[in-house]
Enzyme design. Structure first.
Site, PDB file in Angstrom:
ATOM      1  N   ASN A  12      38.169  52.598  39.584  1.00 41.62           N
ATOM      2  CA  ASN A  12      37.667  51.478  38.775  1.00 41.62           C
ATOM      3  C   ASN A  12      36.458  51.966  37.976  1.00 41.62           C
ATOM      4  O   ASN A  12      35.384  52.165  38.534  1.00 41.62           O
ATOM      5  CB  ASN A  12      37.283  50.321  39.705  1.00 41.62           C
ATOM      6  CG  ASN A  12      36.649  49.171  38.952  1.00 41.62           C
ATOM      7  OD1 ASN A  12      36.657  49.137  37.721  1.00 41.62           O
ATOM      8  ND2 ASN A  12      36.103  48.211  39.696  1.00 41.62           N
ATOM      9  N   LYS A  14      34.816  50.370  35.805  1.00 43.29           N
ATOM     10  CA  LYS A  14      33.858  49.300  35.462  1.00 43.29           C
ATOM     11  C   LYS A  14      33.520  49.405  33.964  1.00 43.29           C
ATOM     12  O   LYS A  14      34.392  49.773  33.184  1.00 43.29           O
ATOM     13  CB  LYS A  14      32.639  49.368  36.385  1.00 43.29           C
ATOM     14  CG  LYS A  14      33.079  49.400  37.864  1.00 43.29           C
ATOM     15  CD  LYS A  14      31.989  49.209  38.857  1.00 43.29           C
ATOM     16  CE  LYS A  14      32.601  49.243  40.273  1.00 43.29           C
ATOM     17  NZ  LYS A  14      31.624  48.944  41.312  1.00 43.29           N
ATOM     18  N   HIS A  98      37.637  41.132  41.715  1.00 43.79           N
ATOM     19  CA  HIS A  98      36.586  42.087  42.116  1.00 43.79           C
ATOM     20  C   HIS A  98      35.285  41.313  42.344  1.00 43.79           C
ATOM     21  O   HIS A  98      35.005  40.334  41.644  1.00 43.79           O
ATOM     22  CB  HIS A  98      36.410  43.144  41.026  1.00 43.79           C
ATOM     23  CG  HIS A  98      35.545  44.281  41.458  1.00 43.79           C
ATOM     24  ND1 HIS A  98      34.166  44.181  41.508  1.00 43.79           N
ATOM     25  CD2 HIS A  98      35.852  45.523  41.895  1.00 43.79           C
ATOM     26  CE1 HIS A  98      33.675  45.326  41.951  1.00 43.79           C
ATOM     27  NE2 HIS A  98      34.676  46.150  42.196  1.00 43.79           N
ATOM     28  N   GLU A 100      32.396  41.877  41.462  1.00 46.01           N
ATOM     29  CA  GLU A 100      31.548  41.762  40.261  1.00 46.01           C
ATOM     30  C   GLU A 100      32.081  40.678  39.325  1.00 46.01           C
ATOM     31  O   GLU A 100      31.317  40.063  38.583  1.00 46.01           O
ATOM     32  CB  GLU A 100      31.453  43.140  39.575  1.00 46.01           C
ATOM     33  CG  GLU A 100      30.595  44.086  40.411  1.00 46.01           C
ATOM     34  CD  GLU A 100      30.883  45.569  40.235  1.00 46.01           C
ATOM     35  OE1 GLU A 100      31.551  45.944  39.260  1.00 46.01           O
ATOM     36  OE2 GLU A 100      30.440  46.346  41.096  1.00 46.01           O
ATOM     37  N   GLU A 169      36.593  45.413  49.841  1.00 47.72           N
ATOM     38  CA  GLU A 169      35.392  46.078  49.321  1.00 47.72           C
ATOM     39  C   GLU A 169      34.156  45.292  49.744  1.00 47.72           C
ATOM     40  O   GLU A 169      33.797  44.312  49.090  1.00 47.72           O
ATOM     41  CB  GLU A 169      35.434  46.134  47.792  1.00 47.72           C
ATOM     42  CG  GLU A 169      36.597  46.903  47.221  1.00 47.72           C
ATOM     43  CD  GLU A 169      36.281  47.368  45.805  1.00 47.72           C
ATOM     44  OE1 GLU A 169      36.282  48.589  45.597  1.00 47.72           O
ATOM     45  OE2 GLU A 169      36.018  46.545  44.930  1.00 47.72           O
ATOM     46  N   GLY A 175      28.477  50.671  45.187  1.00 44.74           N
ATOM     47  CA  GLY A 175      27.461  51.260  44.329  1.00 44.74           C
ATOM     48  C   GLY A 175      26.140  51.530  45.041  1.00 44.74           C
ATOM     49  O   GLY A 175      25.138  51.829  44.399  1.00 44.74           O
ATOM     50  N   SER A 212      31.567  52.913  47.808  1.00 49.28           N
ATOM     51  CA  SER A 212      30.945  54.231  47.953  1.00 49.28           C
ATOM     52  C   SER A 212      31.879  55.290  48.539  1.00 49.28           C
ATOM     53  O   SER A 212      31.440  56.179  49.268  1.00 49.28           O
ATOM     54  CB  SER A 212      29.649  54.131  48.764  1.00 49.28           C
ATOM     55  OG  SER A 212      28.703  53.312  48.078  1.00 49.28           O
TER      56      SER A 212
HETATM   57  P1  13P Z   1      31.563  52.367  44.217  1.00 50.50           P
HETATM   58  O1  13P Z   1      32.632  53.350  44.621  1.00 50.50           O
HETATM   59  O2  13P Z   1      30.763  52.833  43.033  1.00 50.50           O
HETATM   60  O3  13P Z   1      30.751  51.905  45.366  1.00 50.50           O
HETATM   61  O4  13P Z   1      32.348  51.069  43.654  1.00 50.50           O
HETATM   62  C1  13P Z   1      33.333  50.495  44.443  1.00 50.50           C
HETATM   63  C2  13P Z   1      34.037  49.468  43.632  1.00 50.50           C
HETATM   64  O5  13P Z   1      33.496  48.428  43.333  1.00 50.50           O
HETATM   65  C3  13P Z   1      35.394  49.785  43.161  1.00 50.50           C
HETATM   66  O6  13P Z   1      36.032  48.655  42.663  1.00 50.50           O
END
Ligand code: 13P
Length: 250
Positions: A12, A14, A98, A100, A169, A175, A212
């Site tokens: 992803n 983002k 997601h 976010e 997740e 992150g 992560s």
């Molecule tokens: P990270 O791997 O940067 O923690 O992000 C995970 C994520 O949100 C994937 O959709």
């Protein structure tokens, strides 16, 4: 990972990469992943880089997923993109729900409608769920994840199994560099599978862990019996690092 469920590793991106950067990444990735390996691989570019990614990956086994999809076919939805538009831009799948996106206002009801709309259009849908640190500290992870999975699958049916994946997740691991331990990932992914089994064949459902994931921890996370792959954020932005995670899944 279990015998019988083909692992999936999705990156992803983002809000990263222009179309040109996406094309360069995809060309590099295609040269790094073993096309015969028993693992499904996907990248999730921003909407504006879907077509460039799909063009660059044509003829490879690497799929392209969008990061969201709107539930309506068309209409007065400024800033949104329909499933048909994603397919038109070369997408094979889409993330839905997601954390976010949920933080930006996407509701459980929208997640359910988007799972339905995406699958109906022919996309593979990766529905995401996961708790905050406050929820985990309150001991309410199971309750939280159970509700998200139940509500997210409210419009799904058993027939959707081949086009549905669920990603667990935990928000506190996204992150942050703080990864769930394999035990925590296994426990939560087992809950996801059990709840989803109310609707689909849980033994066939692929459940991913995200938060992560990196080349150093991917293998032990994906070795958990109920973890069938990874949804990778930061470590998916570099082709070598993403390819190393794919290799760990294979
Ligand atoms: P990270 O791997 O940067 O923690 O992000 C995970 C994520 O949100 C994937 O959709």
């Amino acid at each position: 990972m279990s015998v019988g469920r083909r692992p999936l590793v999705a990156g992803n991106w983002k809000m990263h990469k222009t179309a040109v950067e996406a094309r360069d990444f995809c060309v590099a990735l295609a040269g790094l992943v073993d096309s015969g390996a028993p693992v499904d691989v996907a990248v999730c570019p921003p909407f504006t880089a879907l077509q460039a990614s799909s063009d660059a990956l044509a003829g490879t086994e690497v799929a392209v997923y969008a990061q969201n999809v709107h539930e309506a076919d068309a209409g007065a939805h400024t800033g949104e993109v329909s499933a048909a538009m994603l397919i038109d831009a070369g997408a094979d799948g889409a993330l839905v729900g997601h954390s976010e996106r949920r933080a930006a206002g996407d509701t459980d009801a929208q997640v359910a409608a988007r799972v339905r709309a995406g699958i109906d259009a022919g996309l593979l849908v990766v529905m995401c769920c996961g708790e905050s640190i406050d929820t985990r500290r309150a001991g309410e992870t199971e309750e939280w994840v159970t509700r998200q999975v139940r509500e997210g699958l409210a419009q799904a049916t058993a027939a959707d199994i081949d086009r549905l994946v669920i990603a667990y997740e935990p928000i506190w691991a996204i992150g942050t560099g703080e990864t769930a331990t394999p035990d925590q990932a296994q426990e939560a992914c087992a809950i996801v599978r059990a709840v989803a089994s109310e609707v689909v064949d849980g033994q066939r459902l692929r459940v991913l862990y995200g938060g992560s994931v990196n080349p150093g921890n991917a293998a032990e996370l994906m070795a958990c019996p109920d973890v069938d792959g990874a949804l990778v954020g930061g470590a998916s932005l570099d082709p070598e690092s993403f390819a190393a995670i794919v290799a760990a899944a294979a």
